[in-house]
Write a protein that holds these residues in place. Structure first.
Motif, mmCIF file in Angstrom:
data_model
loop_
_atom_site.group_PDB
_atom_site.id
_atom_site.type_symbol
_atom_site.label_atom_id
_atom_site.label_comp_id
_atom_site.label_asym_id
_atom_site.label_seq_id
_atom_site.Cartn_x
_atom_site.Cartn_y
_atom_site.Cartn_z
ATOM 1 N N ASP A 56 -59.051 -23.051 -51.668
ATOM 2 C CA ASP A 56 -59.085 -21.833 -52.480
ATOM 3 C C ASP A 56 -60.019 -20.779 -51.908
ATOM 4 N N LYS A 57 -61.097 -21.189 -51.247
ATOM 5 C CA LYS A 57 -62.090 -20.233 -50.766
ATOM 6 C C LYS A 57 -61.572 -19.328 -49.659
ATOM 7 N N TRP A 58 -60.426 -19.668 -49.056
ATOM 8 C CA TRP A 58 -59.897 -18.873 -47.950
ATOM 9 C C TRP A 58 -58.850 -17.854 -48.393
ATOM 10 N N VAL A 59 -58.404 -17.917 -49.643
ATOM 11 C CA VAL A 59 -57.269 -17.077 -50.041
ATOM 12 C C VAL A 59 -57.460 -16.535 -51.448
ATOM 13 N N LEU A 60 -57.033 -15.298 -51.658
ATOM 14 C CA LEU A 60 -56.983 -14.691 -52.984
ATOM 15 C C LEU A 60 -55.540 -14.647 -53.433
ATOM 16 N N THR A 61 -55.218 -15.438 -54.434
ATOM 17 C CA THR A 61 -53.866 -15.441 -54.976
ATOM 18 C C THR A 61 -53.664 -14.209 -55.853
ATOM 19 N N PRO A 62 -52.434 -13.880 -56.203
ATOM 20 C CA PRO A 62 -52.203 -12.714 -57.072
ATOM 21 C C PRO A 62 -52.966 -12.797 -58.393
ATOM 22 N N GLU A 63 -53.086 -13.996 -58.951
ATOM 23 C CA GLU A 63 -53.808 -14.144 -60.212
ATOM 24 C C GLU A 63 -55.279 -13.782 -60.039
ATOM 25 N N GLU A 64 -55.864 -14.200 -58.928
ATOM 26 C CA GLU A 64 -57.269 -13.870 -58.655
ATOM 27 C C GLU A 64 -57.440 -12.387 -58.367
ATOM 28 N N GLN A 65 -56.477 -11.802 -57.699
ATOM 29 C CA GLN A 65 -56.541 -10.367 -57.433
ATOM 30 C C GLN A 65 -56.480 -9.569 -58.729
ATOM 31 N N THR A 66 -55.724 -10.051 -59.700
ATOM 32 C CA THR A 66 -55.646 -9.380 -61.000
ATOM 33 C C THR A 66 -56.990 -9.429 -61.714
ATOM 34 N N GLU A 67 -57.673 -10.576 -61.632
ATOM 35 C CA GLU A 67 -59.006 -10.682 -62.222
ATOM 36 C C GLU A 67 -59.948 -9.648 -61.617
ATOM 37 N N ILE A 68 -59.889 -9.502 -60.314
ATOM 38 C CA ILE A 68 -60.761 -8.549 -59.608
ATOM 39 C C ILE A 68 -60.419 -7.119 -60.017
ATOM 40 N N ALA A 69 -59.130 -6.810 -60.071
ATOM 41 C CA ALA A 69 -58.700 -5.453 -60.434
ATOM 42 C C ALA A 69 -59.126 -5.105 -61.857
ATOM 43 N N ASN A 70 -58.969 -6.051 -62.776
ATOM 44 C CA ASN A 70 -59.351 -5.789 -64.164
ATOM 45 C C ASN A 70 -60.857 -5.547 -64.292
ATOM 46 N N ALA A 71 -61.644 -6.365 -63.584
ATOM 47 C CA ALA A 71 -63.100 -6.189 -63.641
ATOM 48 C C ALA A 71 -63.512 -4.859 -63.007
ATOM 49 N N THR A 72 -62.896 -4.525 -61.867
ATOM 50 C CA THR A 72 -63.218 -3.260 -61.195
ATOM 51 C C THR A 72 -62.916 -2.075 -62.092
ATOM 52 N N ASP A 73 -61.770 -2.096 -62.737
ATOM 53 C CA ASP A 73 -61.409 -0.999 -63.647
ATOM 54 C C ASP A 73 -62.414 -0.881 -64.790
ATOM 55 N N ALA A 74 -62.803 -2.032 -65.346
ATOM 56 C CA ALA A 74 -63.745 -2.015 -66.464
ATOM 57 C C ALA A 74 -65.116 -1.507 -66.025
ATOM 58 N N PHE A 75 -65.603 -1.979 -64.877
ATOM 59 C CA PHE A 75 -66.897 -1.527 -64.376
ATOM 60 C C PHE A 75 -66.875 -0.034 -64.070
ATOM 61 N N ASN A 76 -65.783 0.427 -63.487
ATOM 62 C CA ASN A 76 -65.704 1.844 -63.124
ATOM 63 C C ASN A 76 -65.652 2.741 -64.348
ATOM 64 N N ALA A 77 -65.025 2.281 -65.408
ATOM 65 C CA ALA A 77 -65.010 3.057 -66.648
ATOM 66 C C ALA A 77 -66.432 3.182 -67.202
ATOM 67 N N ILE A 78 -67.195 2.103 -67.094
ATOM 68 C CA ILE A 78 -68.592 2.116 -67.564
ATOM 69 C C ILE A 78 -69.433 3.077 -66.732
ATOM 70 N N ILE A 79 -69.255 3.024 -65.405
ATOM 71 C CA ILE A 79 -70.026 3.895 -64.512
ATOM 72 C C ILE A 79 -69.699 5.364 -64.763
ATOM 73 N N SER A 80 -68.416 5.664 -64.868
ATOM 74 C CA SER A 80 -67.995 7.054 -65.088
ATOM 75 C C SER A 80 -68.533 7.600 -66.404
ATOM 76 N N ALA A 81 -68.455 6.782 -67.461
ATOM 77 C CA ALA A 81 -68.930 7.227 -68.763
ATOM 78 C C ALA A 81 -70.442 7.444 -68.749
ATOM 79 N N ALA A 82 -71.167 6.550 -68.087
ATOM 80 C CA ALA A 82 -72.624 6.679 -68.021
ATOM 81 C C ALA A 82 -73.029 7.932 -67.256
ATOM 82 N N ALA A 83 -72.328 8.210 -66.155
ATOM 83 C CA ALA A 83 -72.633 9.396 -65.364
ATOM 84 C C ALA A 83 -72.376 10.662 -66.168
ATOM 85 N N SER A 84 -71.262 10.680 -66.879
ATOM 86 C CA SER A 84 -70.912 11.856 -67.670
ATOM 87 C C SER A 84 -71.922 12.092 -68.793
ATOM 88 N N GLN A 85 -72.285 11.024 -69.480
ATOM 89 C CA GLN A 85 -73.212 11.151 -70.598
ATOM 90 C C GLN A 85 -74.581 11.630 -70.154
#
Length: 544
Positions: A426-455
């Motif tokens: 598993d350590k050598w490959v990112l399956t589509p399911e794992e990529q989805t986890e990463i994408a969801n976390a990235t989107d959530a973190f970026n929403a937090i960063i953008s909102a904090a910067a704006s505020q």
């Protein structure tokens, strides 16, 4: 089975054009450029600039931290421009040399940098021979205070962690050796406390990348989990990031923040193809008939179980996908073992490998355990860059385990070839399911960063959009087009994760554009963005 080489990197062609004879040249009309306005800081106060972040802030490149990379870090580039409009000195915790790597009391704890070996990245020492790592966290740390507080490996919550720079905590896994170099006589101070104690007038904060990158670079195997979104400061990303901004803003400082790029678009995950097994390679081609015989028996079981997507077959004419272990699949180990043991012809089958019929139950169990969650990779799977040095090699640990169960060394080796007869872990490959986890976390973190910067009224850099541009056609700056290709793209260094000096210069320009938009400075309009072409894309192995 011998090691098989599958990955080939393109070399760079330099095309020169000849000038026409003077009599054939038409003189262009003289163009008078409009005078540019004088550089101004607008409302920004750069007199005491502090940068916080991780390796992307520190100037990490080619898999290491070394002086030349630090001097081309994005914050250092920015500080040179800020100095033109009232910015003060900018002190970095420079390493001892350009070898890279770290030592602790004379013992190496981080390897030297990577260099280009003609076909791809190779360790520095494979080119110039052994070196002594001179940057020793127990013997020769620099003296602060430091303006660049970028700490390679730091996650968001590490910026709040006391003792993260305490030498005594390194062996416990509770401290970061790069931050140990900065703490001096106050080893338990946090990165955020160190920044706030210097009363910055302006700061840059680029943090959060490692909160998802660590999970990605370990193939999503769970050893380096994604930072949770919720939780108290120092645990959950939302409250941690909020605490960072609140503390820095409380000093009265202005600032600029950047969000998190989509880490799965960087060369570390896009360079190694899913189908690198070349049937024209004689070492691999000789194994194909035997491999198809073995997998043929398993494929019948997969078909009977209604799991035809798990069928494994190797072509003699086309590039072949590697075999991987996919933990998201139902484990058919017991079904495979049971079906093989129930087959009266299986004892005869195992004899072709030089084993007695009595070994049939052992082999059935081994095949069940090995291929219970196996499948061939698809174009939707991503492979970490280090897998290129593993695919096609014998996993000696796995081979040793087979020998211990009674197989000959030769047979054990044949059944332990990474990505071929032994599914890649598993350590050598990112399956589509794992990529989805990463994408969801990235989107959530970026929403937090953008909102904090704006505020907080801070300048904001969309680093995610910048990387998407690099990955989809590239970005042209001056006479150069940078892309996200390893080695030839110019933007990413040899580790496939961190930018080159030219890439850091490109990022510095984006920071200045964002500062212009928020604070009324005019780095861009006054012609004071940096020329990315003046920054290198690689460093010579002889650089010391």
């Amino acid at each position: 089975m011998k090691k098989i080489t599958y990955i080939f990197l393109s070399s760079l062609l330099l095309v020169f054009t000849n000038c026409n004879d003077p009599e054939d040249v038409d003189l262009d009309p003289i163009v008078i450029e409009e005078a540019k306005p004088e550089l101004t800081a607008g409302s920004a106060n750069f007199s005491n600039y502090i940068s916080l972040g991780n390796s992307l802030t520190a100037g990490f490149t080619d898999g290491a931290l070394f002086q030349a990379g630090q001097n081309f870090s994005t914050p250092n580039i920015l500080s040179q421009k800020f100095a033109m409009v009232g910015g003060g000195d900018f002190v970095q915790p420079l390493t001892s040399d350009n070898f890279g790597g770290l030592a602790a009391g004379g013992n190496r704890i981080q390897a030297p940098r990577l260099v280009f070996g003609g076909a791809g990245p190779v360790p520095l020492e494979s080119v110039i021979g052994p070196v002594t790592v001179g940057t020793d966290i127990a013997l020769n740390n620099p003296t602060g205070p430091f303006n660049n507080l970028g700490v390679p490996g730091a996650k968001s919550f590490h910026l709040l962690a006391p003792g993260y720079g305490n030498l005594g905590n390194v062996s416990l896994g509770l401290a970061n050796p790069y931050f140990v170099r900065m703490t001096g006589s106050n080893p338990n101070i946090s990165i955020l406390e160190m920044a706030a104690s210097q009363s910055p007038t302006f700061f840059s904060l680029w943090i959060g990348n490692n909160d998802v990158l660590g999970y990605a670079t370990t193939g999503g195997d769970g050893t380096n989990p994604i930072t949770p979104i919720d939780g108290p400061p120092g645990v959950g990303f939302a409250n941690t990031y909020g605490a960072l901004i609140q503390t820095l803003a409380a000093t009265g400082a202005q600032g600029v923040v950047a969000n998190i790029p989509d880490v799965t678009s960087i060369p570390h995950f896009t360079t190694v193809p899913f189908n690198p097994l070349d049937p024209s390679n004689p070492d691999f081609a000789a194994q194909i008939p035997t491999l198809n015989t073995i997998f043929g028996a398993l494929n019948q079981i997969f078909t009977a179980l209604g799991a035809t997507e798990r069928i494994i077959s190797f072509s003699t004419t086309e590039a072949n996908a590697v075999v991987i272990r996919d933990e998201s699949l139902t484990d058919f180990s017991a079904q495979i073992t049971g079906a093989l043991n129930a087959n009266p012809g299986f004892p005869v089958f195992v004899q072709q490998f030089g084993l007695p019929p009595q070994a049939a139950p052992l082999v059935a169990g081994l095949l069940g355990t090995t291929y219970g969650q196996a499948r061939q990779a698809t174009a939707d799977d991503l492979f970490v860059l280090p897998s290129s040095t593993v695919i096609g090699t014998v996993n000696m640990e796995a081979a040793g385990a087979l020998v211990a169960q009674g197989l000959s060394a030769t047979l054990a080796g044949q059944f332990s070839v990474e990505g071929i007869s032994l599914p890649l872990a598993d350590k050598w490959v990112l399956t589509p399911e794992e990529q989805t986890e990463i994408a969801n976390a990235t989107d959530a973190f970026n929403a937090i960063i953008s909102a904090a910067a704006s505020q907080a009224g801070l300048a904001f850099v969309d680093a995610n959009a910048l990387l998407n541009q690099l990955a989809n056609g590239g970005i042209t700056s001056g006479q150069y087009t940078l892309t996200a290709s390893l080695v030839t793209g110019g933007a990413f260094s040899l580790d496939g994760i961190h930018p080159t000096a030219r890439g850091y210069a490109l990022i510095a320009n984006e920071f200045m554009k964002a500062i212009d938009a928020t604070y009324g400075s005019n780095f861009e309009d006054s012609g004071n963005l940096v020329n990315v072409g003046e920054y290198p894309t690689n460093f010579s192995p002889t650089l010391q």
